[in-house]
Design an enzyme around this catalytic site. Structure first.
Site, PDB file in Angstrom:
ATOM      1  N   LYS A   1       0.674  -0.996  -0.110  1.00 36.16           N
ATOM      2  CA  LYS A   1      -0.037  -0.284  -0.235  1.00 36.16           C
ATOM      3  C   LYS A   1       1.042   0.944  -0.106  1.00 36.16           C
ATOM      4  O   LYS A   1       1.274   1.250   0.593  1.00 36.16           O
ATOM      5  CB  LYS A   1      -0.915   0.151   1.208  1.00 36.16           C
ATOM      6  CG  LYS A   1      -1.819   0.848   1.286  1.00 36.16           C
ATOM      7  CD  LYS A   1      -3.167   0.703   2.413  1.00 36.16           C
ATOM      8  CE  LYS A   1      -4.361   1.275   2.806  1.00 36.16           C
ATOM      9  NZ  LYS A   1      -4.954   1.230   3.316  1.00 36.16           N
ATOM     10  N   LEU A   2       1.022   1.566  -0.951  1.00 40.17           N
ATOM     11  CA  LEU A   2       1.719   3.334  -1.158  1.00 40.17           C
ATOM     12  C   LEU A   2       1.056   3.974  -0.959  1.00 40.17           C
ATOM     13  O   LEU A   2      -0.683   4.920  -1.678  1.00 40.17           O
ATOM     14  CB  LEU A   2       2.345   2.674  -2.787  1.00 40.17           C
ATOM     15  CG  LEU A   2       3.038   2.093  -2.835  1.00 40.17           C
ATOM     16  CD1 LEU A   2       3.488   1.580  -4.301  1.00 40.17           C
ATOM     17  CD2 LEU A   2       4.350   1.763  -1.882  1.00 40.17           C
TER      18      LEU A   2
END
Ligand code: G3P
Length: 215
Positions: free
Chosen positions: A83-84
């Site tokens: 998750k960015l």
């Protein structure tokens, strides 16, 4: 529509899995901070309960740091999704991970063009935040409809994962708007099965039966 649980609580993941509706889990730094256990340990525990995608967020805000943390996260289990943040560095990391066959979830998406950009960079999931837009007087649901329209127009494959869902009305309108996935707190998931007339109907049926047959 797929349903993910938005939580880092192992107990809540188990409860959602027991209901038979758990397609995946999303976590974030704020959620893990409430748990008082190391992030990697908790992700490993969650992955033993949920075989669907489990999003593990990076803390780093620079490209190199995101790559370093993401590579550590994916060692935990095959279903880990990195998750960015939806920033320029996040976009670069998304492209690099996607080119390596690693799935990503681009989070903190607040406008439709962020969603278009991350889809072009190969994101597996994009997380538009409904509740936080509502909090500042904007229409969070319109963001979901706008992203759906862009993705459908151009055949973009990134899954639209509606996030920051606060109540069942959000969830209902996500389903109507064609969100691929919605990630919710456990309460929103359990609230989906609640209606006062259901409870009242059970009471009437049980009382009628008991009056006729005793017990
Ligand atoms: O996990 C991201 C998102 O769902 C956070 O929701 O309620 O903190 O805005 P919220």
């Amino acid at each position: 529509m797929q349903l993910y649980l938005d939580s880092a609580s192992l107990n809540e993941v188990k409860q959602a899995a027991d209901l038979g509706v758990l397609d995946g889990v999303t976590t974030n730094p704020s959620l893990i901070a409430k748990e008082g256990v190391p992030y990697s340990k908790r992700l490993e525990e969650i992955c033993k309960v949920c075989s669907g995608p489990v999003s593990a967020e990076v803390i780093a805000t620079d490209f190199a740091g995101m790559m370093r943390e993401g590579k550590e996260h994916v060692k935990i289990a095959p279903q880990i999704v990195v998750k960015l943040p939806s920033t320029l560095d996040g976009l670069k990391a998304c492209k690099a991970f996607s080119d390596d066959g690693i799935k990503t979830n681009l989070t903190l998406c607040f406008q439709p063009l962020q969603a278009m950009m991350v889809a072009k960079a190969g994101a597996f999931l994009v997380s538009p935040f409904i509740g936080r837009l509502d909090d500042i007087g904007q229409d969070g649901m319109q963001l979901i409809r706008d992203i759906r329209a862009i993705y459908d127009t151009y055949g973009m494959k990134t899954k639209l994962l509606a996030a920051s869902i606060r109540h069942t009305n959000h969830l209902l309108h996500c389903a109507l708007a064609g969100a691929d996935v919605a990630t919710c707190p456990l309460k929103v998931i359990t609230d989906c099965m609640k209606h006062p007339l259901t409870d009242k109907g059970i009471e009437i049926f049980v009382n009628d039966y008991k009056k006729a047959f005793g017990g």
